[in-house]
Scaffold this motif. Structure first.
Motif, PDB file in Angstrom:
ATOM      1  N   LEU A 189       7.675   0.654  -7.691  1.00 28.20           N
ATOM      2  CA  LEU A 189       8.111   0.658  -6.298  1.00 28.20           C
ATOM      3  C   LEU A 189       8.172  -0.760  -5.737  1.00 28.20           C
ATOM      4  O   LEU A 189       9.138  -1.139  -5.055  1.00 28.20           O
ATOM      5  CB  LEU A 189       7.169   1.526  -5.464  1.00 28.20           C
ATOM      6  CG  LEU A 189       7.370   1.504  -3.948  1.00 28.20           C
ATOM      7  CD1 LEU A 189       8.780   1.974  -3.579  1.00 28.20           C
ATOM      8  CD2 LEU A 189       6.326   2.385  -3.256  1.00 28.20           C
ATOM      9  N   LEU A 190       7.157  -1.558  -6.006  1.00 24.71           N
ATOM     10  CA  LEU A 190       7.127  -2.922  -5.476  1.00 24.71           C
ATOM     11  C   LEU A 190       8.281  -3.751  -6.025  1.00 24.71           C
ATOM     12  O   LEU A 190       8.979  -4.457  -5.272  1.00 24.71           O
ATOM     13  CB  LEU A 190       5.791  -3.581  -5.810  1.00 24.71           C
ATOM     14  CG  LEU A 190       5.602  -5.008  -5.266  1.00 24.71           C
ATOM     15  CD1 LEU A 190       5.798  -5.055  -3.755  1.00 24.71           C
ATOM     16  CD2 LEU A 190       4.240  -5.555  -5.653  1.00 24.71           C
ATOM     17  N   ILE A 228       0.877  -1.170   0.000  1.00 25.06           N
ATOM     18  CA  ILE A 228       0.000   0.000   0.000  1.00 25.06           C
ATOM     19  C   ILE A 228       0.914   1.219   0.000  1.00 25.06           C
ATOM     20  O   ILE A 228       1.891   1.272   0.744  1.00 25.06           O
ATOM     21  CB  ILE A 228      -0.977   0.016   1.199  1.00 25.06           C
ATOM     22  CG1 ILE A 228      -0.259  -0.239   2.519  1.00 25.06           C
ATOM     23  CG2 ILE A 228      -2.103  -0.968   0.966  1.00 25.06           C
ATOM     24  CD1 ILE A 228      -1.159  -0.090   3.754  1.00 25.06           C
ATOM     25  N   PHE A 229       0.577   2.210  -0.837  1.00 26.45           N
ATOM     26  CA  PHE A 229       1.523   3.286  -1.150  1.00 26.45           C
ATOM     27  C   PHE A 229       0.780   4.593  -1.335  1.00 26.45           C
ATOM     28  O   PHE A 229      -0.227   4.649  -2.040  1.00 26.45           O
ATOM     29  CB  PHE A 229       2.290   2.876  -2.418  1.00 26.45           C
ATOM     30  CG  PHE A 229       2.982   3.981  -3.165  1.00 26.45           C
ATOM     31  CD1 PHE A 229       3.779   4.905  -2.523  1.00 26.45           C
ATOM     32  CD2 PHE A 229       2.844   4.069  -4.545  1.00 26.45           C
ATOM     33  CE1 PHE A 229       4.427   5.910  -3.235  1.00 26.45           C
ATOM     34  CE2 PHE A 229       3.478   5.056  -5.273  1.00 26.45           C
ATOM     35  CZ  PHE A 229       4.268   5.984  -4.615  1.00 26.45           C
ATOM     36  N   TYR A 263       8.644  10.199  -8.694  1.00 21.94           N
ATOM     37  CA  TYR A 263       8.745  11.003  -9.919  1.00 21.94           C
ATOM     38  C   TYR A 263       9.669  10.384 -10.958  1.00 21.94           C
ATOM     39  O   TYR A 263       9.441  10.520 -12.167  1.00 21.94           O
ATOM     40  CB  TYR A 263       9.227  12.418  -9.573  1.00 21.94           C
ATOM     41  CG  TYR A 263       8.329  13.144  -8.617  1.00 21.94           C
ATOM     42  CD1 TYR A 263       6.970  13.300  -8.885  1.00 21.94           C
ATOM     43  CD2 TYR A 263       8.821  13.673  -7.425  1.00 21.94           C
ATOM     44  CE1 TYR A 263       6.138  13.968  -8.008  1.00 21.94           C
ATOM     45  CE2 TYR A 263       7.999  14.345  -6.542  1.00 21.94           C
ATOM     46  CZ  TYR A 263       6.662  14.484  -6.823  1.00 21.94           C
ATOM     47  OH  TYR A 263       5.849  15.134  -5.942  1.00 21.94           O
ATOM     48  N   ASN A 264      10.701   9.700 -10.522  1.00 23.07           N
ATOM     49  CA  ASN A 264      11.646   9.084 -11.472  1.00 23.07           C
ATOM     50  C   ASN A 264      11.333   7.616 -11.724  1.00 23.07           C
ATOM     51  O   ASN A 264      12.222   6.806 -11.998  1.00 23.07           O
ATOM     52  CB  ASN A 264      13.084   9.242 -10.971  1.00 23.07           C
ATOM     53  CG  ASN A 264      13.346   8.495  -9.658  1.00 23.07           C
ATOM     54  OD1 ASN A 264      12.419   8.290  -8.868  1.00 23.07           O
ATOM     55  ND2 ASN A 264      14.586   8.104  -9.414  1.00 23.07           N
ATOM     56  N   TYR A 265      10.040   7.275 -11.657  1.00 23.52           N
ATOM     57  CA  TYR A 265       9.655   5.868 -11.807  1.00 23.52           C
ATOM     58  C   TYR A 265       9.992   5.317 -13.190  1.00 23.52           C
ATOM     59  O   TYR A 265      10.290   4.115 -13.332  1.00 23.52           O
ATOM     60  CB  TYR A 265       8.163   5.694 -11.492  1.00 23.52           C
ATOM     61  CG  TYR A 265       7.212   6.163 -12.560  1.00 23.52           C
ATOM     62  CD1 TYR A 265       6.575   5.263 -13.400  1.00 23.52           C
ATOM     63  CD2 TYR A 265       6.942   7.522 -12.735  1.00 23.52           C
ATOM     64  CE1 TYR A 265       5.686   5.686 -14.370  1.00 23.52           C
ATOM     65  CE2 TYR A 265       6.063   7.954 -13.701  1.00 23.52           C
ATOM     66  CZ  TYR A 265       5.434   7.044 -14.527  1.00 23.52           C
ATOM     67  OH  TYR A 265       4.564   7.478 -15.499  1.00 23.52           O
ATOM     68  N   LEU A 310      14.891   6.469  -4.963  1.00 23.15           N
ATOM     69  CA  LEU A 310      13.587   7.080  -5.192  1.00 23.15           C
ATOM     70  C   LEU A 310      13.670   8.599  -5.109  1.00 23.15           C
ATOM     71  O   LEU A 310      14.132   9.150  -4.104  1.00 23.15           O
ATOM     72  CB  LEU A 310      12.583   6.575  -4.164  1.00 23.15           C
ATOM     73  CG  LEU A 310      12.425   5.053  -4.027  1.00 23.15           C
ATOM     74  CD1 LEU A 310      11.395   4.736  -2.949  1.00 23.15           C
ATOM     75  CD2 LEU A 310      12.041   4.422  -5.358  1.00 23.15           C
ATOM     76  N   ASN A 311      13.226   9.252  -6.149  1.00 27.23           N
ATOM     77  CA  ASN A 311      13.053  10.713  -6.124  1.00 27.23           C
ATOM     78  C   ASN A 311      11.549  10.944  -6.081  1.00 27.23           C
ATOM     79  O   ASN A 311      10.856  10.799  -7.093  1.00 27.23           O
ATOM     80  CB  ASN A 311      13.666  11.353  -7.367  1.00 27.23           C
ATOM     81  CG  ASN A 311      13.609  12.877  -7.313  1.00 27.23           C
ATOM     82  OD1 ASN A 311      12.911  13.462  -6.481  1.00 27.23           O
ATOM     83  ND2 ASN A 311      14.361  13.529  -8.197  1.00 27.23           N
ATOM     84  N   GLY A 312      11.049  11.267  -4.918  1.00 33.78           N
ATOM     85  CA  GLY A 312       9.608  11.426  -4.816  1.00 33.78           C
ATOM     86  C   GLY A 312       9.149  11.765  -3.421  1.00 33.78           C
ATOM     87  O   GLY A 312       9.941  12.062  -2.526  1.00 33.78           O
ATOM     88  N   MET A 313       7.844  11.745  -3.260  1.00 34.58           N
ATOM     89  CA  MET A 313       7.214  11.915  -1.947  1.00 34.58           C
ATOM     90  C   MET A 313       6.435  10.628  -1.697  1.00 34.58           C
ATOM     91  O   MET A 313       5.668  10.185  -2.549  1.00 34.58           O
ATOM     92  CB  MET A 313       6.290  13.131  -1.948  1.00 34.58           C
ATOM     93  CG  MET A 313       5.275  13.171  -3.071  1.00 34.58           C
ATOM     94  SD  MET A 313       4.223  14.633  -2.948  1.00 34.58           S
ATOM     95  CE  MET A 313       3.091  14.336  -4.315  1.00 34.58           C
ATOM     96  N   PHE A 314       6.645  10.026  -0.543  1.00 30.23           N
ATOM     97  CA  PHE A 314       6.025   8.721  -0.368  1.00 30.23           C
ATOM     98  C   PHE A 314       5.933   8.310   1.099  1.00 30.23           C
ATOM     99  O   PHE A 314       6.728   8.726   1.941  1.00 30.23           O
ATOM    100  CB  PHE A 314       6.805   7.640  -1.132  1.00 30.23           C
ATOM    101  CG  PHE A 314       8.283   7.587  -0.828  1.00 30.23           C
ATOM    102  CD1 PHE A 314       8.754   6.889   0.275  1.00 30.23           C
ATOM    103  CD2 PHE A 314       9.196   8.238  -1.641  1.00 30.23           C
ATOM    104  CE1 PHE A 314      10.112   6.841   0.555  1.00 30.23           C
ATOM    105  CE2 PHE A 314      10.562   8.198  -1.364  1.00 30.23           C
ATOM    106  CZ  PHE A 314      11.021   7.492  -0.268  1.00 30.23           C
ATOM    107  N   ALA A 315       4.911   7.527   1.355  1.00 30.90           N
ATOM    108  CA  ALA A 315       4.792   6.746   2.580  1.00 30.90           C
ATOM    109  C   ALA A 315       4.183   5.429   2.138  1.00 30.90           C
ATOM    110  O   ALA A 315       3.139   5.414   1.489  1.00 30.90           O
ATOM    111  CB  ALA A 315       3.898   7.448   3.597  1.00 30.90           C
TER     112      ALA A 315
END
Length: 565
Positions: free
Chosen positions: A101-102, A71-72, A77-79, A116-121
């Motif tokens: 991500l997974l 769950i994300f 952004y750089n996916y 990872l370049n991003g915002m995430f939890a």
């Protein structure tokens, strides 16, 4: 951008998880997904569809072999770049960053976080080892709260679902005392409520066999010492390239993208970069809030900046009459103190954006902290409220025993430079954490996503590492950013002094809202035993007589009254 919730241990239940998810449907109205093994694990997701709008990208998301469930909340952004590096080994069936991500976690474990370049939890459950791994982005753009209860771990994007789980709502008096005495909006791990915690920014945690472990993964101080040495005559172009790439990455979306615009340097620079990258894209729209008061509204500056550019402007009005109802709604969503009427005005931007179908907005948050833009970096001020001559706090209104719970804690000072230590404090302990919390809740309240290009970690690290002369020169703060902005905007905007985002809060509270304010103060004194009522009323009467240099303390009391209901 979404909402996540999970229960791990004997209290895992589909019924309870469903109730938790119902409390944060505003974070993701497009789909609600649940995966449950009773008394073992329950994972839930509120989806706001931004990338790959198909059902294939719904969550919880399972690995093909069934070992992992993810769950994300957020965006990587750089996916696309990470996806290319994994494509020879993994077969992708979606166009989403969730799947990337997974697989990145499956390939590299927690080491994937550094890529990872991003915002995430996010939270990943390993069915084979019965182990949870959860993580939060470098600066804590995306929230992750948790609690422990009767041998189980519960986590969610917001605090209200944790209360729904059964954790009691009880004030953390130490944190509240610091709020009133020191103006602090909480700590890295503790919240304003007992037994409700947050995973600190740049940390990951594991849960296995009833044991919780929290570990830092982002080492900002070490990264600063390892920055590339770019020749001085190439610095400006290097930073401009970083800025352009940060903006370009944050335009990756399968829904319309707009941006929030004010009359300040950061917002203006963002406009210039968007205009440089997408000069003829009339599908991009801008949004700004107004209050109908020319002393505070920046609409004239905004219109001036937009002249000759194809981006339509949406003016979002906040009226005085809306403040009481919006305060109640925002207090419920924030669940912790927030930053006053400007936050309410900001909410009108996201409401309008959602109505027009713009589910992603860009914002200029983060430039002041990285580029040393606040006045108190050069002056001896607290930094709680800029531009005030008197203290924004009124600890004299507190009961002595309650005030004494506020033990002063020194902020870390990992650098030799005073200014660098102030910047570090603002990035990780004070201004950015509280602004990101305000902004996450206010944007998600209207099911919209907020992205901050100036908080691209590559940009923050490099600019932070530069000598003071690149940030402050001849008394001019954010010097190199102004120099870059001047190439696009001209000196009138690029060299304009910093103006805090303001509303007529002081005037409204003493004028048309004074009856509401008084009722809130009465409620505050009845709800808690923290205050000396005669001192509260004395300060209020003094305010009504014209002592209105600032209204910070007054908003603290109003906001607290709502949060205690």
């Amino acid at each position: 951008m979404c909402g996540i919730a999970g229960i791990f241990g004997p209290k895992a239940s589909k019924e309870v998880l469903s109730s938790m998810l119902a409390k944060q449907t505003h974070r993701g109205p497009d789909f609600t997904g649940i995966f449950v093994k009773e008394a073992e694990v329950a994972l839930g997701h509120n989806r706001l569809s931004i990338l790959d709008l198909s059902d294939a990208a719904n969550q919880p998301f399972h690995s093909p072999d069934g070992r992992y469930t993810l769950i994300f909340n957020g965006e990587i952004y750089n996916y696309l770049e990470i996806k290319r590096s994994l494509s020879s080994k993994y077969q992708f069936i979606t166009q989403s960053d969730t799947e990337v991500l997974l697989f990145a976690f499956q390939e590299w474990g927690t080491a994937c976080l550094h890529q990872l370049n991003g915002m995430f939890a996010f939270a990943i459950w390993d069915h084979q080892t019965q182990k949870l791994t959860a993580a939060r982005d470098r600066f804590g753009v995306k929230p992750l709260h948790y609690s422990l209860m009767e041998g189980s771990l519960v986590l969610s994007s917001e605090i209200t679902p944790i209360w729904t789980f059964g954790v009691r709502k009880k004030a953390n008096k130490k944190i509240w005392s610091r709020f009133f005495v020191q103006g602090r909006y909480g700590e890295e791990e503790e919240t304003f409520w007992e037994d409700v915690f947050q995973l600190p920014a740049g940390h990951w945690m594991t849960w296995q066999e009833g044991k919780l472990t929290v570990t830092p993964w982002y080492d900002f101080v070490t990264n600063i010492s390892r920055q590339l040495e770019i020749p001085q005559d190439q610095q400006e172009e290097y930073i401009l390239d970083l800025l352009r790439d940060a903006v370009k990455l944050r335009f990756r979306a399968d829904v319309p993208v707009g941006f929030n615009l004010s009359g300040g340097l950061d917002s203006s620079t963002l406009l210039a970069l968007v205009s440089d990258l997408f000069p003829q894209d009339g599908a991009i729209e801008t949004f700004t809030f107004v209050t109908g008061d020319d002393r505070y509204d920046e609409i004239l500056w905004v219109k001036q900046m937009l002249q000759g550019r194809p981006y339509p402007l949406n003016s979002c009005l906040l009226t005085c009459d809306e403040v009481p109802e919006l305060t109640a709604k925002m207090s419920l969503l924030q669940s912790e103190p927030f930053g006053g009427i400007p936050t309410l005005a900001y909410s009108k931007v996201f409401k309008r954006a959602r109505e027009k179908g713009f589910l992603v907005l860009l914002d200029g948050q983060g430039a002041d902290e990285a580029w040393a833009g606040y006045d108190y970096y050069l002056k001896k001020e607290s930094g709680i409220v800029q531009g005030t001559q008197t203290s924004p706090l009124k600890p004299n209104a507190l009961v002595r025993e309650f005030a004494e719970m506020s033990h002063q804690q020194a902020y870390p000072q990992p650098f030799e430079s005073k200014i660098l230590n102030l910047q570090y404090r603002d990035l990780f302990k004070t201004k950015i954490p509280r602004a990101l919390r305000f902004n996450d809740r206010v944007s998600m309240a209207h099911s919209t996503e907020l992205r901050e290009p100036f908080l691209d970690y590559r940009l923050v690290e490099y600019v932070f590492s530069r000598p003071e002369s690149f940030k402050i020169r001849d008394g001019q703060q954010k010097w190199l950013l102004r120099k870059i902005a001047g190439r696009f905007l001209g000196d009138q905007i690029a060299l304009a002094p910093k103006r805090p985002v303001q509303t007529p809060q002081r005037e409204w509270l003493a004028g048309p809202l004074k009856d509401w304010v008084y009722s809130q103060l009465e409620s505050l004194c009845n709800q808690t035993d923290w205050f000396e009522k005669d001192q509260i009323l004395k300060e209020w009467e003094d305010y009504l007589r014209g002592n209105q240099d600032n209204s910070f303390y007054l908003w603290q009391w109003i906001n607290t009254a709502e949060l205690m209901k």
